[in-house]
Scaffold this motif. Structure first.
Motif, PDB file in Angstrom:
ATOM      1  N   ASP A   1      41.250   1.688  42.388  1.00  0.00           N
ATOM      2  CA  ASP A   1      41.332   2.612  43.515  1.00  0.00           C
ATOM      3  C   ASP A   1      41.613   4.009  42.983  1.00  0.00           C
ATOM      4  N   GLU A   2      40.652   4.911  43.187  1.00  0.00           N
ATOM      5  CA  GLU A   2      40.766   6.253  42.620  1.00  0.00           C
ATOM      6  C   GLU A   2      41.884   7.079  43.233  1.00  0.00           C
ATOM      7  N   LYS A   3      42.393   6.672  44.377  1.00  0.00           N
ATOM      8  CA  LYS A   3      43.511   7.425  44.954  1.00  0.00           C
ATOM      9  C   LYS A   3      44.766   7.283  44.095  1.00  0.00           C
ATOM     10  N   ASN A   4      44.825   6.259  43.284  1.00  0.00           N
ATOM     11  CA  ASN A   4      45.866   6.127  42.257  1.00  0.00           C
ATOM     12  C   ASN A   4      45.349   6.746  40.958  1.00  0.00           C
ATOM     13  N   PHE A   5      45.102   8.063  40.976  1.00  0.00           N
ATOM     14  CA  PHE A   5      44.449   8.690  39.834  1.00  0.00           C
ATOM     15  C   PHE A   5      45.415   9.254  38.799  1.00  0.00           C
ATOM     16  N   VAL A   6      46.724   9.199  39.074  1.00  0.00           N
ATOM     17  CA  VAL A   6      47.726   9.615  38.094  1.00  0.00           C
ATOM     18  C   VAL A   6      48.422   8.371  37.563  1.00  0.00           C
ATOM     19  N   GLY A   7      48.504   8.253  36.252  1.00  0.00           N
ATOM     20  CA  GLY A   7      49.133   7.097  35.633  1.00  0.00           C
ATOM     21  C   GLY A   7      49.844   7.487  34.353  1.00  0.00           C
ATOM     22  N   ALA A   8      50.549   6.536  33.749  1.00  0.00           N
ATOM     23  CA  ALA A   8      51.312   6.807  32.534  1.00  0.00           C
ATOM     24  C   ALA A   8      51.270   5.601  31.614  1.00  0.00           C
ATOM     25  N   LYS A   9      51.395   5.871  30.322  1.00  0.00           N
ATOM     26  CA  LYS A   9      51.547   4.816  29.321  1.00  0.00           C
ATOM     27  C   LYS A   9      52.243   5.414  28.107  1.00  0.00           C
ATOM     28  N   VAL A  10      52.729   4.563  27.228  1.00  0.00           N
ATOM     29  CA  VAL A  10      53.331   5.034  25.978  1.00  0.00           C
ATOM     30  C   VAL A  10      52.260   5.753  25.168  1.00  0.00           C
ATOM     31  N   ALA A  11      52.581   6.945  24.678  1.00  0.00           N
ATOM     32  CA  ALA A  11      51.606   7.729  23.922  1.00  0.00           C
ATOM     33  C   ALA A  11      51.136   6.948  22.701  1.00  0.00           C
ATOM     34  N   GLY A  12      49.833   6.877  22.518  1.00  0.00           N
ATOM     35  CA  GLY A  12      49.263   6.183  21.373  1.00  0.00           C
ATOM     36  C   GLY A  12      49.113   4.688  21.546  1.00  0.00           C
ATOM     37  N   ALA A  13      49.602   4.153  22.665  1.00  0.00           N
ATOM     38  CA  ALA A  13      49.507   2.709  22.895  1.00  0.00           C
ATOM     39  C   ALA A  13      48.051   2.309  23.121  1.00  0.00           C
ATOM     40  N   ASN A  14      47.625   1.263  22.461  1.00  0.00           N
ATOM     41  CA  ASN A  14      46.246   0.786  22.575  1.00  0.00           C
ATOM     42  C   ASN A  14      46.159  -0.213  23.716  1.00  0.00           C
ATOM     43  N   VAL A  15      46.224   0.324  24.920  1.00  0.00           N
ATOM     44  CA  VAL A  15      46.150  -0.542  26.095  1.00  0.00           C
ATOM     45  C   VAL A  15      45.042  -0.032  27.008  1.00  0.00           C
ATOM     46  N   SER A  16      44.481  -0.917  27.781  1.00  0.00           N
ATOM     47  CA  SER A  16      43.367  -0.552  28.649  1.00  0.00           C
ATOM     48  C   SER A  16      43.802  -0.276  30.079  1.00  0.00           C
ATOM     49  N   THR A  17      45.076  -0.457  30.358  1.00  0.00           N
ATOM     50  CA  THR A  17      45.557  -0.194  31.719  1.00  0.00           C
ATOM     51  C   THR A  17      46.648   0.865  31.684  1.00  0.00           C
ATOM     52  N   TRP A  18      46.789   1.545  32.807  1.00  0.00           N
ATOM     53  CA  TRP A  18      47.816   2.557  32.967  1.00  0.00           C
ATOM     54  C   TRP A  18      48.772   2.107  34.063  1.00  0.00           C
TER      55      TRP A  18
ATOM     56  N   THR B   1      57.632   9.210  23.649  1.00  0.00           N
ATOM     57  CA  THR B   1      56.667  10.110  24.270  1.00  0.00           C
ATOM     58  C   THR B   1      55.680   9.296  25.101  1.00  0.00           C
ATOM     59  N   TYR B   2      55.336   9.825  26.261  1.00  0.00           N
ATOM     60  CA  TYR B   2      54.448   9.138  27.185  1.00  0.00           C
ATOM     61  C   TYR B   2      53.277  10.048  27.556  1.00  0.00           C
ATOM     62  N   THR B   3      52.112   9.446  27.672  1.00  0.00           N
ATOM     63  CA  THR B   3      50.919  10.175  28.083  1.00  0.00           C
ATOM     64  C   THR B   3      50.716  10.005  29.582  1.00  0.00           C
ATOM     65  N   ILE B   4      50.530  11.121  30.272  1.00  0.00           N
ATOM     66  CA  ILE B   4      50.279  11.130  31.709  1.00  0.00           C
ATOM     67  C   ILE B   4      48.798  11.438  31.926  1.00  0.00           C
ATOM     68  N   ARG B   5      48.132  10.613  32.700  1.00  0.00           N
ATOM     69  CA  ARG B   5      46.694  10.750  32.944  1.00  0.00           C
ATOM     70  C   ARG B   5      46.416  11.210  34.363  1.00  0.00           C
ATOM     71  N   LEU B   6      45.402  12.095  34.503  1.00  0.00           N
ATOM     72  CA  LEU B   6      44.912  12.519  35.812  1.00  0.00           C
ATOM     73  C   LEU B   6      43.396  12.357  35.799  1.00  0.00           C
ATOM     74  N   PHE B   7      42.895  11.380  36.541  1.00  0.00           N
ATOM     75  CA  PHE B   7      41.462  11.090  36.593  1.00  0.00           C
ATOM     76  C   PHE B   7      40.764  12.080  37.520  1.00  0.00           C
ATOM     77  N   VAL B   8      39.578  12.553  37.114  1.00  0.00           N
ATOM     78  CA  VAL B   8      38.842  13.578  37.860  1.00  0.00           C
ATOM     79  C   VAL B   8      37.430  13.086  38.125  1.00  0.00           C
ATOM     80  N   HIS B   9      37.089  12.888  39.411  1.00  0.00           N
ATOM     81  CA  HIS B   9      35.754  12.391  39.739  1.00  0.00           C
ATOM     82  C   HIS B   9      35.265  12.986  41.049  1.00  0.00           C
ATOM     83  N   ASN B  10      34.245  13.815  40.967  1.00  0.00           N
ATOM     84  CA  ASN B  10      33.539  14.301  42.151  1.00  0.00           C
ATOM     85  C   ASN B  10      32.677  13.148  42.653  1.00  0.00           C
ATOM     86  N   ASN B  11      33.023  12.583  43.803  1.00  0.00           N
ATOM     87  CA  ASN B  11      32.400  11.347  44.284  1.00  0.00           C
ATOM     88  C   ASN B  11      30.986  11.508  44.827  1.00  0.00           C
TER      89      ASN B  11
END
Length: 425
Positions: free
Chosen positions: A66-83, A95-105
């Protein structure tokens, strides 16, 4: 219907169904300027239900779920496929990486280019066991014009969040684009082949903004940043100015440790449209209660060394900047600059603390172009303060100050950062 987009949608839909690593999430932290944008499935997009409208992050079964959950976090450098889209447990020093997904629908590709696209993050500056980071996405011709989502960092003890300077990045299928630190204040402009604010509609033009934050459970200092129009007496976190005006900045450093700190470094990073006025830096401390003008103009470059300070000691640095117009946009411009202090002691090494102040400039144009609304910055009601710091008392070290300029000079926000002592920011 864009056939390429349709093909990508089909592949992405299959990937969402097949990928066992994508965990379902509950949408409970998102929002938008329209007070509730609709959601669309991939099939609905393919069937043209979006029409000619440009909208961001509204597909319910897209590449990230669900793109409405477009902000997520994970441990920086962690090799994981989910946020972690809603909450993540954090630890001191990590240190943690914060993600913001950007998609013009929009499925219309180059026929549906979003304009003036900006991303920004609001990072808490308080101390708490739970810290919520909000990510914003703005576009002047999208509907809604602003969407946002959040992720909460939770710890077992009180923590500060440090934005890692220079960590902001935008990645799409054209590569990586470095973003300015303004991404955590007034916002950073995004794009596709260049960061020109334009993003066409389709998955192939989507991207991800990332920043890094570091978690800290100890605090060694505070930095208070203020600004005023030159010639006035009231200090504030934000002032309104015009091109050509000179503004004065004040940085207060306070040692919160119960021990002496050595070689405190002060640095201020000016925005593009403010220039440092040469020979304007003045230091106030117990050795210079009336202030001493410094011949070193490096406060806005490599930083200045203001000496050693005992417990509860403090100092003030002031300098002047001039508002210029190098690349201002039409409309409202928020010129944010950061003050940093780096300290060292027996218990703290190269710890950097930070605060900011803003100059607001309205630029009128013959043909105004819309600009995204900047992330709001609280502006306290200023109270008059003396022009020279008062109640300065020598508490033991060579350059120590106690007391304060006045109640009106106290800034309520606090940033906590780590960086090199030699070169802050």
């Amino acid at each position: 219907m864009n056939k390429v987009y349709k093909s990508i949608l089909s592949v992405s839909a299959a990937a969402v169904v097949a990928a066992a690593t994508i965990a379902p999430v509950i949408v409970n932290a998102w929002g938008d300027s329209d007070n509730g944008r609709p959601s669309y499935t991939l099939d609905q997009i393919n069937n043209g239900e979006l029409g000619d409208k440009i909208t961001f992050n509204s597909i319910s079964n897209g590449k990230i779920g669900d793109e409405k959950n477009f902000v997520g976090a994970k441990v920086a450098g962690a090799n994981v496929s989910t946020w972690n889209a809603n909450e993540i447990k954090v630890k001191d020093g990590e240190t943690y990486t914060i993600r913001l997904f950007v998609h013009n629908n929009s499925p219309r590709g180059m026929q549906a280019i979003a304009k003036n696209v900006k991303a920004s993050f609001s990072i808490p500056t308080n101390v708490a066991k739970s810290q919520t980071i909000v990510g914003y996405l703005d576009s002047s011709n999208a509907s809604p014009k602003r969407v946002w989502d959040e992720v909460t960092l939770v710890a077992d003890e009180n923590i500060y969040l440090e934005y890692v300077d220079g960590s902001a990045n935008f990645n799409n299928n054209k590569g990586d684009f470095k973003l300015p630190n303004e991404v955590i204040t007034s916002g950073a402009t995004l794009g596709y082949t260049s960061m020109n604010g334009e993003i066409p509609g389709c998955f192939e033009y989507s991207g991800v903004v990332t920043i890094n934050v570091k978690v800290h459970s100890s605090v060694a200092a505070r930095v208070y940043k203020k600004v005023r129009i030159k010639g006035t007496k009231d200090w504030s976190e934000s002032v309104n100015a015009k091109v050509g005006d000179e503004v004065e900045y004040q940085i207060e450093y306070v040692n919160l440790l119960a021990e002496q700190v050595k070689n405190v470094m002060i640095r201020d990073v000016l925005p593009t449209n403010v220039e440092y006025v040469k020979n304007s830096t003045v230091l106030y401390n117990s050795n210079h209660q009336d202030g001493v003008k410094l011949s070193d103009d490096s406060v806005t470059t490599s930083g200045i060394n203001i000496g050693d300070y005992n417990a509860k000691g403090n100092a003030y640095v002031r300098f002047t900047g001039k508002v210029v117009d190098k690349n201002m946009a039409c409309g409202s411009n928020q010129l944010v600059n950061w003050a940093s202090a780096t300290v060292n002691s027996s218990s703290v090494k190269d710890a950097v603390y930070k605060d900011d102040a803003s100059v607001m400039v309205d630029k009128e144009c013959d043909e105004p172009t819309p600009t995204p609304t900047p992330t709001p910055t609280p502006t306290p009601t200023p109270t008059p303060t003396p022009d020279t710091p008062t109640t300065i008392v020598n508490t033991g070290a060579g350059t120590i100050v106690t007391g304060a300029i006045g109640a009106g000079s106290v800034v309520t926000t606090l940033g906590y950062y780590l960086a090199s002592r030699k070169k802050l920011m």
